[in-house]
Design an enzyme around this catalytic site. Sequence first.
Site, PDB file in Angstrom:
ATOM      1  CE1 TYR A  93       8.136  -4.627   2.420  1.00  0.00           C
ATOM      2  CE2 TYR A  93       8.665  -6.865   1.836  1.00  0.00           C
ATOM      3  CZ  TYR A  93       8.145  -5.717   1.327  1.00  0.00           C
ATOM      4  OH  TYR A  93       7.262  -5.706   0.298  1.00  0.00           O
TER       5      TYR A  93
ATOM      6  CD  GLU B 236       7.155   0.787   1.370  1.00  0.00           C
ATOM      7  OE1 GLU B 236       8.125   1.480   0.748  1.00  0.00           O
ATOM      8  OE2 GLU B 236       7.081  -0.335   1.798  1.00  0.00           O
TER       9      GLU B 236
ATOM     10  CG  ASN C 217       3.916  -1.571   2.042  1.00  0.00           C
ATOM     11  OD1 ASN C 217       2.424  -2.230   2.365  1.00  0.00           O
ATOM     12  ND2 ASN C 217       4.453  -1.288   1.153  1.00  0.00           N
TER      13      ASN C 217
END
Length: 459
Positions: free
Chosen positions: A306, A173, A304
Amino acid sequence: AGEDELPLYGHFRDDMMWSTATASFQIEGGWRADGKGLSIWDTFSHTPGKVKNGDTGDVACDSYHRTDEDVRMLQALGVKYYRFSISWSRVLPDGTTAHVNEPGLKYYENLIDKLLQAGIEPQVTLYHWDLPQGLENMGGWQNVIMVEYFTQYADLMFSRLGPKVKRWITFNEPYIVANLGYGYGNFAPDPGVIPYVVAHHLIKSHAEAWHLYNDKYRAAQGGQISITLNADWAEPRNPYKQEDIDQFFLGWFAHPIYIGDYSEIMKTTIRERSLAAGLPKSLPEFTPEEVQRINGTHDYFGLNHYTTKLIFPIDYGLQQNYDADGVGAVDDWSWLDSGSSWLKVTPFGIRRLLNHIKNTYGNPQILITENGVSEKGPVDLNDVVRQHYYNSYINEVLKGADVRGYTAWSLMDNFEWAEGYSERFGLYFVNRSDPKLTRTPKVSVQTFSTIIRCNGFVD
Ligand code: GBH
């Protein structure tokens, strides 16, 4: 395989890489064990007022001393892969190769051996935010010399661990490193510039490590190396408008690496806004040679993900900084809550994002390197939100893009950065009031291990 060969419903490719993830600072503890140097997160968490409840990573989950337990949990889950990160200052105490801390390296060698004995392949992240303090003292990622220090560190890891590690991730990230680590107005007189400069150096560091692996190690070691980018799904708040969703978030890093150079939209917007504000141009430029060298430095697309945001255009006038250059974002009131204010349960978003990546970045092989949800407050091992989250998100992953791996964040409750231990993302509960830091499976361990066992969903 052509689209017609993909599994039709409910199941993944036979070689789907099921995994779960952690990061060094969040689980290891042993903050000064056996010659480890300090990292910026040691410093930060020891600075009063920075982390909720004054929590630190001094002990964390004590994984530095609990390799066997961690491997047993992974075995019980049934994952065939485990994603963890190296603490740079554990192996190179001041960040440079001037001094290699052999006991620190030994910890990772032992972990890797134990994983392989258990039939679990390591996926190793070189940088998950815990920069050696010694390098931060030189300006950290604002200093272009970091490109060389990072490459030397990577070289050491490839040569020492590479014979047994086939899956590498350079950075976790970079967006967060650039924005949360260095942004937000701490630097007079032009706060807008710093995140862009940091990002620029992170992209170059990634590219150099990729080339190093490609030129010096790939033939002998035969592994894969990429970067992991984070992205929310950006749903237009106005359903009749397709806003320019991605250029300042995922595109900031993905465009140079998967397409070449920063996007025109990003370059133009920032140039115009800098000019209007009477400031120097804040987005650094890559030379044509650098554009070439960075483009294509990937073996897969590490993602990644979410949650989802509703985004909308916003006019910040003459302010010139990363936030003002981008779009506004809010949540929909109807989305289910989690233990983290920023994380709402929005399974539809992962499918839309995967399709967006497929269509924008040339249908790459995608490894989902993190996905998961938190709870906070009293412990309830029957973690219904997490059970629902994994079932519904993983089900959405079935629909569309070329996904080769799925990684649950996280193996166990751990140090959730500025939130300390108050937000818990684990499949396993870690009892922090027990000196042994006992790990207990939450019910979602069954949910996830059943999905792994069925390689998808029961018919
Ligand atoms: C991941 O980042 C990290 O890789 C992992 O280490 C971490 O434990 C996990 O998420 C769960 O947080 O509070 O409004 O300032 C995901 C990206 C970056 C999203 C920080 C939340 C804080 C938003 N995250 N961000 S806010």
